[in-house]
Design an enzyme around this catalytic site. Structure first.
Site, PDB file in Angstrom:
ATOM      1  CG  ASN A   8      32.194   4.530   3.923  1.00 42.14           C
ATOM      2  OD1 ASN A   8      32.375   3.317   3.802  1.00 42.14           O
ATOM      3  ND2 ASN A   8      32.256   5.162   5.077  1.00 42.14           N
ATOM      4  CE  LYS A  15      27.825   5.389   6.090  1.00 39.29           C
ATOM      5  NZ  LYS A  15      28.420   5.614   7.351  1.00 39.29           N
ATOM      6  NE  ARG A  90      36.029   3.041   5.909  1.00 40.24           N
ATOM      7  CZ  ARG A  90      35.236   2.445   6.778  1.00 40.24           C
ATOM      8  NH1 ARG A  90      33.941   2.376   6.556  1.00 40.24           N
ATOM      9  NH2 ARG A  90      35.723   1.908   7.867  1.00 40.24           N
ATOM     10  CG  HIS A 179      38.287   2.616  13.078  1.00 39.62           C
ATOM     11  ND1 HIS A 179      38.023   1.970  14.261  1.00 39.62           N
ATOM     12  CD2 HIS A 179      37.134   2.624  12.384  1.00 39.62           C
ATOM     13  CE1 HIS A 179      36.761   1.595  14.292  1.00 39.62           C
ATOM     14  NE2 HIS A 179      36.199   1.978  13.157  1.00 39.62           N
ATOM     15  CG  HIS A 207      37.389   5.676  15.554  1.00 43.78           C
ATOM     16  ND1 HIS A 207      37.360   6.649  14.590  1.00 43.78           N
ATOM     17  CD2 HIS A 207      36.284   4.913  15.332  1.00 43.78           C
ATOM     18  CE1 HIS A 207      36.292   6.499  13.835  1.00 43.78           C
ATOM     19  NE2 HIS A 207      35.623   5.437  14.270  1.00 43.78           N
ATOM     20  N   GLY A 209      33.111   4.521  17.750  1.00 47.14           N
ATOM     21  CA  GLY A 209      31.864   4.673  17.003  1.00 47.14           C
ATOM     22  C   GLY A 209      31.100   3.370  17.138  1.00 47.14           C
ATOM     23  NE  ARG A 240      31.865  -4.574  14.227  1.00 46.73           N
ATOM     24  CZ  ARG A 240      32.550  -3.611  13.614  1.00 46.73           C
ATOM     25  NH1 ARG A 240      33.874  -3.552  13.735  1.00 46.73           N
ATOM     26  NH2 ARG A 240      31.938  -2.705  12.892  1.00 46.73           N
ATOM     27  CG  ASP A 281      22.553   4.703  20.478  1.00 50.43           C
ATOM     28  OD1 ASP A 281      23.140   5.364  21.358  1.00 50.43           O
ATOM     29  OD2 ASP A 281      22.258   5.158  19.363  1.00 50.43           O
ATOM     30  CG  MET A 282      27.380   4.924  25.349  1.00 49.88           C
ATOM     31  SD  MET A 282      27.366   3.594  26.588  1.00 49.88           S
ATOM     32  CE  MET A 282      28.971   2.881  26.425  1.00 49.88           C
ATOM     33  N   GLY A 329      31.393   8.832  17.304  1.00 50.49           N
ATOM     34  CA  GLY A 329      30.092   9.015  17.966  1.00 50.49           C
ATOM     35  C   GLY A 329      30.117   8.943  19.489  1.00 50.49           C
ATOM     36  CD  GLU A 332      33.299  13.216  17.246  1.00 51.66           C
ATOM     37  OE1 GLU A 332      32.314  13.885  16.897  1.00 51.66           O
ATOM     38  OE2 GLU A 332      34.002  12.574  16.437  1.00 51.66           O
ATOM     39  CD  GLU A 383      36.318   7.374   9.675  1.00 50.46           C
ATOM     40  OE1 GLU A 383      35.171   7.552  10.114  1.00 50.46           O
ATOM     41  OE2 GLU A 383      36.843   6.255   9.589  1.00 50.46           O
TER      42      GLU A 383
END
Ligand code: ADP
Length: 400
Positions: A8, A15, A90, A179, A207, A209, A240, A281-282, A329, A332, A383
């Site tokens: 990826n 990754k 990917r 995605h 989705h 993340g 974004r 970050d949430m 992320g 979930e 994924e």
């Protein structure tokens, strides 16, 4: 054991995971980063062996591949002796020409590079990684798995932008959606969880993340999705903006003197949760909400409102709704976002059970009440495993 190496790639990193596509066992995973800048870095993990984390000079993706091979050797398991049968790559943008995972030859590799005009942040790095991987592994199959492929079933009414069609055609301007690998696998896992054939279900997959998108899925096929020409459209994301009035750009150019590059940076890197609250970050946003920070509260409210907007829109597009599934992320893990996004939708037949929603978990689970007409699920996405499975399918089929 047949193993697939999943790559990826980003512009200056990649990754990797070495996976058994049959049972999902992870043999190794790692990250090569800061490629092409002063000092690069690799981190490499294999179960039962000390992890590797070290700096190295990594001039380009090919050098990154050699660094990865060295890490496998230093872990006592040279990659070439581990039985890698294929490499799955990917690829973010497949345009309107790639509908399915595709065996990579010189022509396909070139088309992936050509499509960089539509995905300048993604396809060039992915192309470099493909070239490097084919050099290192010239005799095994390389397969491209496209984020856009699953959405190629959208009807023209969903993917067409209402602009001069000559201009749209000339510049390939349309909704592509992203995605797709995650939306596809999660919609199938949701159907499995419910014990129902995916062909029977009207689903919304959220989705959420660092990038986030919603997808309306009818009978297992994508019929609408919130990302567009690029992954900037739709939901509020970490950095974004998601949807905005296109005239905001014109206004900022004429009244604010912004250049195209500055607008790109503003909308992709300084907007979303970060732009609204100062937190990307949430988890930090949630802490801010609990501490009474009004900017964090607004960030959560805008995110939840936008999600609700898409749930309502996609229920209408689908003409009914059986299941909503949260994944990735935030999907979930962020109970507060799930709760706020679906609050007040009881009249739609959507009832979230607070206890089930707030119960932490890492497996697929239901968070709706027993009497909710629409099932609400949380399903972990995977994924890499899906890319490995699709890679094996394509490469295996060709060996017959
Ligand atoms: P990517 O798009 O990079 O694959 P992920 O799906 O891993 O991203 O999602 C990462 C994001 O998920 C983080 O930035 C964070 O906002 C969110 N997240 C992760 N864990 C939690 C948590 N426990 N609670 C709330 N949000 C979380």
């Amino acid at each position: 054991m047949s193993l697939v190496l999943v790559i990826n790639a980003g512009s200056s990193s990649f990754k990797y995971q070495l996976i058994s596509p049959i049972d999902g066992t992870r043999v190794a995973k790692g990250l090569v980063e800061r490629i092409g800048s002063g000092t690069g870095h690799i981190s490499h993990e294999m179960p039962g062996v000390a992890a590797i984390s070290r700096d190295a000079q990594i001039a380009d993706h090919a050098a990154g591949f050699l660094e990865m091979l060295r890490a496998f050797e230093d872990s006592g398991s040279p990659l070439l002796e581990l039985g890698v049968t294929a490499v799955g790559h990917r690829v973010v943008q497949g345009g309107d020409e790639f509908f399915a995972p595709t065996l990579i030859d010189d022509h396909v590799a070139q088309r992936i590079l050509d499509l960089a005009v539509l995905a300048p942040l993604h396809n060039p790095g992915e192309h470099q990684a493909i070239v490097a991987a084919r050099q290192v592994f010239p005799s095994i199959a390389h397969v491209a798995v496209f984020d856009t492929a699953f959405h190629q079933t959208m009807p023209p009414a969903a993917y067409t932008y209402a602009i001069d069609q000559e201009v749209a055609r000339k510049h390939h301007v349309r909704r592509y959606g992203f995605h797709g690998t995650s939306h596809r696998v999660v919609s199938r896992l949701a159907a499995d969880y419910l014990g129902r054939p995916v062909e029977e279900l009207k689903q919304i997959v959220l989705h959420l993340g660092n990038g986030a998108s919603a997808c309306a899925i009818d009978g297992g096929r994508s019929v609408d999705t919130s990302m567009g020409l690029t992954p900037l459209a739709g939901l509020v994301m970490g950095t974004r903006s998601g949807d905005i009035d296109p005239s905001v750009l014109l206004h900022l150019m004429t009244a604010g003197g912004y250049t195209a590059a500055e607008l790109d940076e503003l909308l992709n890197k300084r907007s979303g949760l970060l732009g609204l609250s100062g937190y990307q970050d949430m988890r930090e946003v949630r802490d801010g909400v609990e501490a009474g920070d009004p900017a964090a509260t607004l960030a959560l409210d805008v995110s939840a409102h936008r999600l609700k907007h898409y749930v309502g829109a996609y229920a209408a597009v689908l003409g009914g709704l059986d299941v909503i599934t949260f994944t990735a992320g935030l999907g979930e893990n962020s109970a507060i976002l799930r709760e706020r996004a679906l609050a007040g939708l009881e009249w739609f037949g959507i009832r979230v059970d607070p206890e089930r929603n707030w119960e932490p978990g890492s497996e697929a689970r239901r968070i709706s009440t027993d009497d909710s007409r629409v099932q609400v699920l949380v399903v972990p996405t995977d994924e890499e495993r899906e890319i490995a499975a699709q890679t094996l399918e394509v490469s295996g089929a060709l060996q017959l």
